[in-house]
Design a protein around this motif. Structure first.
Motif, PDB file in Angstrom:
ATOM      1  N   THR A  60       2.846   6.573 -17.876  1.00 12.78           N
ATOM      2  CA  THR A  60       3.114   5.493 -16.911  1.00 12.78           C
ATOM      3  C   THR A  60       4.123   5.944 -15.853  1.00 12.78           C
ATOM      4  O   THR A  60       5.211   6.416 -16.202  1.00 12.78           O
ATOM      5  CB  THR A  60       3.647   4.239 -17.639  1.00 12.78           C
ATOM      6  N   ILE A  61       3.758   5.763 -14.588  1.00 15.93           N
ATOM      7  CA  ILE A  61       4.700   6.117 -13.512  1.00 15.93           C
ATOM      8  C   ILE A  61       5.189   4.889 -12.754  1.00 15.93           C
ATOM      9  O   ILE A  61       6.218   4.931 -12.102  1.00 15.93           O
ATOM     10  CB  ILE A  61       4.072   7.122 -12.504  1.00 15.93           C
ATOM     11  N   LEU A  62       4.465   3.781 -12.860  1.00 15.29           N
ATOM     12  CA  LEU A  62       4.809   2.636 -12.005  1.00 15.29           C
ATOM     13  C   LEU A  62       4.440   1.309 -12.660  1.00 15.29           C
ATOM     14  O   LEU A  62       3.354   1.175 -13.230  1.00 15.29           O
ATOM     15  CB  LEU A  62       4.056   2.783 -10.665  1.00 15.29           C
ATOM     16  N   ILE A  63       5.385   0.347 -12.546  1.00 16.41           N
ATOM     17  CA  ILE A  63       5.099  -1.048 -12.912  1.00 16.41           C
ATOM     18  C   ILE A  63       5.161  -1.836 -11.604  1.00 16.41           C
ATOM     19  O   ILE A  63       6.129  -1.711 -10.855  1.00 16.41           O
ATOM     20  CB  ILE A  63       6.157  -1.590 -13.904  1.00 16.41           C
ATOM     21  N   SER A  64       4.119  -2.631 -11.327  1.00 14.84           N
ATOM     22  CA  SER A  64       4.140  -3.459 -10.122  1.00 14.84           C
ATOM     23  C   SER A  64       3.899  -4.909 -10.516  1.00 14.84           C
ATOM     24  O   SER A  64       2.784  -5.286 -10.876  1.00 14.84           O
ATOM     25  CB  SER A  64       3.067  -2.989  -9.125  1.00 14.84           C
ATOM     26  N   ILE A  65       4.953  -5.691 -10.485  1.00  9.13           N
ATOM     27  CA  ILE A  65       4.855  -7.111 -10.847  1.00  9.13           C
ATOM     28  C   ILE A  65       5.517  -7.915  -9.734  1.00  9.13           C
ATOM     29  O   ILE A  65       6.615  -7.593  -9.282  1.00  9.13           O
ATOM     30  CB  ILE A  65       5.562  -7.405 -12.201  1.00  9.13           C
ATOM     31  N   ASN A 106       0.828  -1.212   0.000  1.00  9.71           N
ATOM     32  CA  ASN A 106       0.000   0.000   0.000  1.00  9.71           C
ATOM     33  C   ASN A 106       0.860   1.258   0.000  1.00  9.71           C
ATOM     34  O   ASN A 106       0.584   2.204  -0.743  1.00  9.71           O
ATOM     35  CB  ASN A 106      -0.938   0.005   1.220  1.00  9.71           C
ATOM     36  N   LEU A 107       1.918   1.238   0.814  1.00  8.09           N
ATOM     37  CA  LEU A 107       2.803   2.406   0.874  1.00  8.09           C
ATOM     38  C   LEU A 107       3.506   2.612  -0.465  1.00  8.09           C
ATOM     39  O   LEU A 107       3.629   3.743  -0.951  1.00  8.09           O
ATOM     40  CB  LEU A 107       3.813   2.234   2.025  1.00  8.09           C
ATOM     41  N   ALA A 108       3.949   1.519  -1.068  1.00  8.27           N
ATOM     42  CA  ALA A 108       4.655   1.624  -2.357  1.00  8.27           C
ATOM     43  C   ALA A 108       3.715   2.188  -3.430  1.00  8.27           C
ATOM     44  O   ALA A 108       4.035   3.174  -4.104  1.00  8.27           O
ATOM     45  CB  ALA A 108       5.175   0.250  -2.779  1.00  8.27           C
ATOM     46  N   LEU A 109       2.569   1.572  -3.588  1.00  9.41           N
ATOM     47  CA  LEU A 109       1.672   1.932  -4.700  1.00  9.41           C
ATOM     48  C   LEU A 109       1.003   3.293  -4.483  1.00  9.41           C
ATOM     49  O   LEU A 109       1.028   4.161  -5.362  1.00  9.41           O
ATOM     50  CB  LEU A 109       0.615   0.842  -4.902  1.00  9.41           C
ATOM     51  N   ARG A 110       0.456   3.474  -3.285  1.00 11.99           N
ATOM     52  CA  ARG A 110      -0.210   4.763  -3.016  1.00 11.99           C
ATOM     53  C   ARG A 110       0.830   5.861  -2.878  1.00 11.99           C
ATOM     54  O   ARG A 110       0.623   6.996  -3.328  1.00 11.99           O
ATOM     55  CB  ARG A 110      -1.024   4.685  -1.719  1.00 11.99           C
ATOM     56  N   GLY A 111       1.957   5.517  -2.234  1.00 14.20           N
ATOM     57  CA  GLY A 111       2.998   6.523  -1.977  1.00 14.20           C
ATOM     58  C   GLY A 111       3.582   7.078  -3.264  1.00 14.20           C
ATOM     59  O   GLY A 111       3.731   8.296  -3.427  1.00 14.20           O
ATOM     60  N   ILE A 112       3.901   6.201  -4.215  1.00 12.76           N
ATOM     61  CA  ILE A 112       4.462   6.654  -5.500  1.00 12.76           C
ATOM     62  C   ILE A 112       3.388   7.388  -6.295  1.00 12.76           C
ATOM     63  O   ILE A 112       3.628   8.481  -6.835  1.00 12.76           O
ATOM     64  CB  ILE A 112       5.033   5.458  -6.307  1.00 12.76           C
ATOM     65  N   SER A 113       2.208   6.786  -6.389  1.00 15.62           N
ATOM     66  CA  SER A 113       1.145   7.391  -7.203  1.00 15.62           C
ATOM     67  C   SER A 113       0.844   8.808  -6.742  1.00 15.62           C
ATOM     68  O   SER A 113       0.746   9.733  -7.544  1.00 15.62           O
ATOM     69  CB  SER A 113      -0.131   6.564  -7.125  1.00 15.62           C
ATOM     70  N   ASN A 114       0.732   8.961  -5.435  1.00 15.59           N
ATOM     71  CA  ASN A 114       0.367  10.294  -4.939  1.00 15.59           C
ATOM     72  C   ASN A 114       1.518  11.290  -5.079  1.00 15.59           C
ATOM     73  O   ASN A 114       1.301  12.449  -5.403  1.00 15.59           O
ATOM     74  CB  ASN A 114      -0.142  10.207  -3.497  1.00 15.59           C
ATOM     75  N   PHE A 115       2.741  10.814  -4.883  1.00 17.03           N
ATOM     76  CA  PHE A 115       3.866  11.747  -4.993  1.00 17.03           C
ATOM     77  C   PHE A 115       4.078  12.205  -6.440  1.00 17.03           C
ATOM     78  O   PHE A 115       4.380  13.370  -6.702  1.00 17.03           O
ATOM     79  CB  PHE A 115       5.160  11.112  -4.450  1.00 17.03           C
ATOM     80  N   TYR A 116       3.923  11.276  -7.376  1.00 20.64           N
ATOM     81  CA  TYR A 116       4.262  11.579  -8.781  1.00 20.64           C
ATOM     82  C   TYR A 116       3.030  11.847  -9.641  1.00 20.64           C
ATOM     83  O   TYR A 116       3.099  11.751 -10.863  1.00 20.64           O
ATOM     84  CB  TYR A 116       5.099  10.437  -9.381  1.00 20.64           C
ATOM     85  N   ARG A 117       1.946  12.154  -8.990  1.00 20.74           N
ATOM     86  CA  ARG A 117       0.682  12.376  -9.674  1.00 20.74           C
ATOM     87  C   ARG A 117       0.793  13.359 -10.848  1.00 20.74           C
ATOM     88  O   ARG A 117       0.166  13.173 -11.901  1.00 20.74           O
ATOM     89  CB  ARG A 117      -0.300  12.948  -8.642  1.00 20.74           C
ATOM     90  N   GLU A 118       1.625  14.389 -10.683  1.00 20.83           N
ATOM     91  CA  GLU A 118       1.761  15.410 -11.728  1.00 20.83           C
ATOM     92  C   GLU A 118       2.485  14.837 -12.947  1.00 20.83           C
ATOM     93  O   GLU A 118       2.322  15.297 -14.063  1.00 20.83           O
ATOM     94  CB  GLU A 118       2.560  16.615 -11.207  1.00 20.83           C
ATOM     95  N   ARG A 119       3.305  13.796 -12.704  1.00 21.22           N
ATOM     96  CA  ARG A 119       4.120  13.242 -13.792  1.00 21.22           C
ATOM     97  C   ARG A 119       3.288  12.343 -14.710  1.00 21.22           C
ATOM     98  O   ARG A 119       3.545  12.235 -15.898  1.00 21.22           O
ATOM     99  CB  ARG A 119       5.259  12.433 -13.168  1.00 21.22           C
ATOM    100  N   GLY A 120       2.300  11.646 -14.145  1.00 21.43           N
ATOM    101  CA  GLY A 120       1.483  10.739 -14.958  1.00 21.43           C
ATOM    102  C   GLY A 120       0.485  10.011 -14.082  1.00 21.43           C
ATOM    103  O   GLY A 120       0.589  10.030 -12.853  1.00 21.43           O
ATOM    104  N   ASN A 121      -0.472   9.352 -14.717  1.00 25.68           N
ATOM    105  CA  ASN A 121      -1.518   8.709 -13.903  1.00 25.68           C
ATOM    106  C   ASN A 121      -1.729   7.244 -14.284  1.00 25.68           C
ATOM    107  O   ASN A 121      -2.783   6.689 -14.021  1.00 25.68           O
ATOM    108  CB  ASN A 121      -2.839   9.484 -14.033  1.00 25.68           C
TER     109      ASN A 121
END
Ligand SMILES: Cc1ncc(COP(=O)(O)O)c(C=O)c1O
Length: 400
Positions: free
Chosen positions: A142-147, A77-92
């Protein structure tokens, strides 16, 4: 007779060496690791920092890159929400895959409700993503790949190194859920190109309620918006008083793995192969799920033709502890979403068991378990009258 425990994907027993390391931190060394003004605090802090180094060493990382959490669910949760919220301006846009653990899938769903777009990559018949699909899915947004590293149900290992290369060349962060794999695979975050990685103590003979998140601090630096507000522990990433005994236990579990992982991998794979051999020798109509070679050492996911959904588990429960490969959310047991994703949506998928062999299983236990499964399957096939299962309990759908 003691029930033979073969459900090590769900959880593992605490290794006595881990327990021994933890015990003093419940009683004489009970200090709060954030209490800087006295020695109770500094003793606890030293223990936490030692554990941070032990975890980092297992991952070939540096200690400052490790954050302690309450387990893999929180790390994810910290990884996915943390990155998404921090880099929201970069991409969604986020890319993950259909066979991830629900901690990833449901977090992604929550992010979708919050304006993010998520691609759920399909998998092949073995449960692996296709690298071409991954490359094609990456976009400017794209800001994150989670595999994940290793699947908790069918044991399949993804090609983490190749995924890391694609992420790096696309300038996208790569989170890897290594909860199941960390106990049996060598993990070097540099070589694998992983930027952020989740793990949990109770899957590696440590205590429940403790986990860690590796967060790369350079090349590239990963930044996170915290999901918990409070005292600013863990450099502001994860507020809350540290669970010192749990953290000490996680550190000790990692240190044990560092020295024993290779040998253990060999021993456990042998036991897994032997169990598979027993089943193959005495039964037909079997299907082994997951990749034949690229798999978690202790995992055996097997489907039995002509055996009704959940009739097998009650027959085994007095001798061996294993788990089902089906979810029991309706009157008719359904194959799990993971078996569906690999194409096993038919009858075969319904009578599936997941076996997870671990550190303390003996050859004798495997022989007994093999014979017991063979006998139970034969009985059920002869009787052809399945025992009914109470599918009204939603807890029966919880997957580990
Ligand atoms: C692959 C995988 N990811 C995440 C989790 C969640 O771990 P935890 O129970 O520590 O929150 C589990 C276990 O349930 C798992 O198997």
């Amino acid at each position: 007779m003691k029930i033979i425990y073969l459900d090590h994907h769900a959880t593992t027993p605490v290794d006595p060496r881990v327990l021994e390391a933890m015990l003093p931190y419940f009683t004489e060394h009970f200090g709060n690791a954030a209490s800087r003004s006295h020695s109770y605090g500094s003793v606890a802090e030293e223990a936490v920092e030692k554990a941070r180094t032990q975890v980092a060493d297992l991952l070939s990382a540096t200690a400052r890159d490790v954050i302690f959490t309450s387990g893999a669910t929180e790390s994810i949760n910290l990884a996915l929400r943390g990155i998404s919220n921090f880099y929201r301006e970069r991409g969604n846009h986020i890319i993950t895959c259909q066979t991830e653990h629900r901690a990833v899938l449901y977090t992604c769903q929550a992010l979708e409700n919050n304006g993010f777009r998520v691609t759920y990559l399909p998998v092949d018949e073995w449960g692996r993503i296709t690298l071409d699909h991954l490359e094609a899915a990456v976009s400017k947004e794209t800001i994150l790949i989670s595999i994940m590293f290793g699947n908790h149900e069918i044991g399949t290992l993804q090609d983490v190194e190749a995924i890391g290369r694609i992420a790096k060349s696309s300038g996208v962060f790569f989170h890897c859920d290594a909860t199941q794999a960390v106990g049996c695979e060598a993990i070097d975050v540099e070589r694998l190109g992983v930027d952020i990685l989740s793990l949990s103590a109770h899957k590696i003979y440590g205590p429940k309620g403790t986990g860690a998140l590796y967060v790369r601090r350079k090349n590239p630096r990963v930044r996170l918006s915290p999901i918990l507000s409070g005292g600013g522990q863990e450099r502001g990433h994860r507020s809350g008083t540290l669970n010192v005994p749990g953290i000490v236990g996680l550190g000790q579990a990692c240190e044990i793995l560092k020295t024993s992982r290779k040998t253990e991998h060999g021993q456990i794979s042998k036991l897994r192969d032997r169990l598979k051999e027993i089943l193959e020798q005495h039964l037909d109509g079997l299907q082994f799920n997951g990749h034949p070679e690229k798999r978690l050492a202790g995992n055996l996911s097997v489907s039995f033709a002509d055996v009704e959904g959940h009739s097998l588990l009650p027959k085994l429960a007095d001798t061996i502890a294993v788990s089902a490969g089906a979810s029991c959310t309706s009157a008719i047991p359904e194959p799990s979403y993971i078996l569906k994703a690999i194409g096993g949506a038919g009858a075969m998928a319904q009578a599936t068991i997941r076996i997870g062999i671990g550190r303390f299983n003996s050859k004798k236990e495997i022989e007994i378990a093999g014979q017991r499964i063979v006998a139970a399957v034969r009985e059920l096939r002869t009787a052809k009258s399945p025992q009914s299962v109470d599918c009204s309990d939603p807890a029966s759908d919880v997957r580990h």
